[in-house]
Design a protein around this motif. Sequence first.
Motif, PDB file in Angstrom:
ATOM      1  N   PHE A 308       0.836  -1.197   0.000  1.00  0.00           N
ATOM      2  CA  PHE A 308       0.000   0.000   0.000  1.00  0.00           C
ATOM      3  C   PHE A 308       0.873   1.250   0.000  1.00  0.00           C
ATOM      4  O   PHE A 308       2.046   1.227   0.387  1.00  0.00           O
ATOM      5  N   ASP A 309       0.266   2.335  -0.454  1.00  0.00           N
ATOM      6  CA  ASP A 309       0.908   3.652  -0.470  1.00  0.00           C
ATOM      7  C   ASP A 309       0.011   4.624   0.281  1.00  0.00           C
ATOM      8  O   ASP A 309      -1.105   4.923  -0.170  1.00  0.00           O
ATOM      9  N   PRO A 310       0.468   5.146   1.425  1.00  0.00           N
ATOM     10  CA  PRO A 310      -0.353   6.102   2.180  1.00  0.00           C
ATOM     11  C   PRO A 310      -0.543   7.407   1.402  1.00  0.00           C
ATOM     12  O   PRO A 310       0.294   7.807   0.588  1.00  0.00           O
ATOM     13  N   ILE A 311      -1.671   8.050   1.666  1.00  0.00           N
ATOM     14  CA  ILE A 311      -2.014   9.338   1.065  1.00  0.00           C
ATOM     15  C   ILE A 311      -2.234  10.318   2.213  1.00  0.00           C
ATOM     16  O   ILE A 311      -2.738   9.939   3.273  1.00  0.00           O
ATOM     17  N   SER A 312      -1.901  11.583   2.007  1.00  0.00           N
ATOM     18  CA  SER A 312      -2.159  12.598   3.023  1.00  0.00           C
ATOM     19  C   SER A 312      -2.973  13.735   2.404  1.00  0.00           C
ATOM     20  O   SER A 312      -2.619  14.258   1.348  1.00  0.00           O
ATOM     21  N   CYS A 313      -4.079  14.079   3.062  1.00  0.00           N
ATOM     22  CA  CYS A 313      -4.908  15.187   2.589  1.00  0.00           C
ATOM     23  C   CYS A 313      -5.570  15.841   3.793  1.00  0.00           C
ATOM     24  O   CYS A 313      -5.487  15.326   4.914  1.00  0.00           O
ATOM     25  N   THR A 314      -6.211  16.977   3.585  1.00  0.00           N
ATOM     26  CA  THR A 314      -6.903  17.642   4.678  1.00  0.00           C
ATOM     27  C   THR A 314      -8.408  17.576   4.498  1.00  0.00           C
ATOM     28  O   THR A 314      -8.915  17.569   3.379  1.00  0.00           O
ATOM     29  N   TYR A 315      -9.112  17.494   5.620  1.00  0.00           N
ATOM     30  CA  TYR A 315     -10.541  17.756   5.693  1.00  0.00           C
ATOM     31  C   TYR A 315     -10.704  19.055   6.478  1.00  0.00           C
ATOM     32  O   TYR A 315     -10.003  19.276   7.470  1.00  0.00           O
ATOM     33  N   THR A 316     -11.645  19.884   6.054  1.00  0.00           N
ATOM     34  CA  THR A 316     -12.082  21.014   6.866  1.00  0.00           C
ATOM     35  C   THR A 316     -13.550  20.774   7.160  1.00  0.00           C
ATOM     36  O   THR A 316     -14.389  20.815   6.255  1.00  0.00           O
ATOM     37  N   SER A 317     -13.862  20.490   8.422  1.00  0.00           N
ATOM     38  CA  SER A 317     -15.170  19.934   8.763  1.00  0.00           C
ATOM     39  C   SER A 317     -15.937  20.822   9.727  1.00  0.00           C
ATOM     40  O   SER A 317     -15.372  21.460  10.621  1.00  0.00           O
ATOM     41  N   THR A 318     -17.253  20.835   9.554  1.00  0.00           N
ATOM     42  CA  THR A 318     -18.163  21.428  10.528  1.00  0.00           C
ATOM     43  C   THR A 318     -18.586  20.345  11.514  1.00  0.00           C
ATOM     44  O   THR A 318     -18.382  19.150  11.275  1.00  0.00           O
TER      45      THR A 318
END
Length: 371
Positions: A308-318
């Motif tokens: 597997f290859d990890p992914i990094s991203c952002t969530y901006t959540s209410t």
Amino acid sequence: MSIKTDVVVIGAGAMGSAAALAVARSGKSVAVLEQFPEGHSLGASHGTTRNFNTAYQQPEYLRLVSEARLLWDELAEETGVQLLDLVGLVNHGHEVALENTRQAQQEAGISSSFLSPQAAMERWAGMRFRSRVLYVPEAGRIRAANALTALKSAAQNREAQFLYKTTVRNLAVLGDDLVAVSTDSAEYRTTRVIVTAGAWTQKLIGGIVQLPRLVVTQEQPAHFQTVSDGLEWPCFNHNPEPGVPEDDFWYSPIYGMLTPGEGIKVGWHGVGPVVDPDARDFTAETRQMDALLRYVREWFPGLDAERFDPISCTYTSTESGDFILDRFGPVVVGAGFSGHGFKFTPAIGRILADLADGIAAPKLFQAPHRS
């Protein structure tokens, strides 16, 4: 240098690009200011694929996703770029929730049907199912990278300007119809500014408008390699079933899809560590990743949990997971897309452009009821 334009959009991700296109379609001049280079991977819009999932219960979301489907198709026809792969989507897990979802889909004219776990495993041998599966054939994945390019191209064809590596240093509301947006090289004078700054929203306008609480997290899905090339892969959502002890290790619902050339994307939803978007380490949190690997071993016989290859991203959540689409004087805000907004992108662009023209968003997305 002072520049006059009808609308300034801050943030050239998916939502900002869609807003720029909708504004440009109305004949207004629009400048899009983006602090990072084109194609950067520091926010929430990068990556090759997203789920196009219509498994919602709220009428507002079902109307919005139906509109988005039409707009994605129109954009694909205009640009000659394929944007949707309607490979179908399977939802499984919490059966009561799935029954409610199917009823809402039927009322909205969206086709879906239940399959037994045995029938589903015969069709999708790379996956395991324990209970009935709600299958939505007119769903699938969005070619996200292509979508960004198509949105920008269509907007530029209508004379929208995209300025990358252009950081907004100051935003000042000078009147009901006047905002000054300052960068290192120019000051833009505009009647409306549309803020689609993702994880940087609070930093940019927190002192100007009173927003509901926004939480920025670093999410860590991963692409897993398949054990066979002959398997069929729908997109998928898997919700935990209440009262099942063997699922106690779950962090959240699971989502994912085939990303051609990269593997099967699998991830927890909205439970990553809280981060400052300017101080991320892009490193997967070990316990969550270990739990994700366990999930893949238990539920995906067609995947190799060791490759597997990890992914990094952002969530901006209410707090509710609902979007913020609202206007505060001359400042329009699109924020809090909470990890499920991409599918709605062109419809959200239309709403943001409408807000700039004084047309209110659906009440669900208005900010006051979250304050």
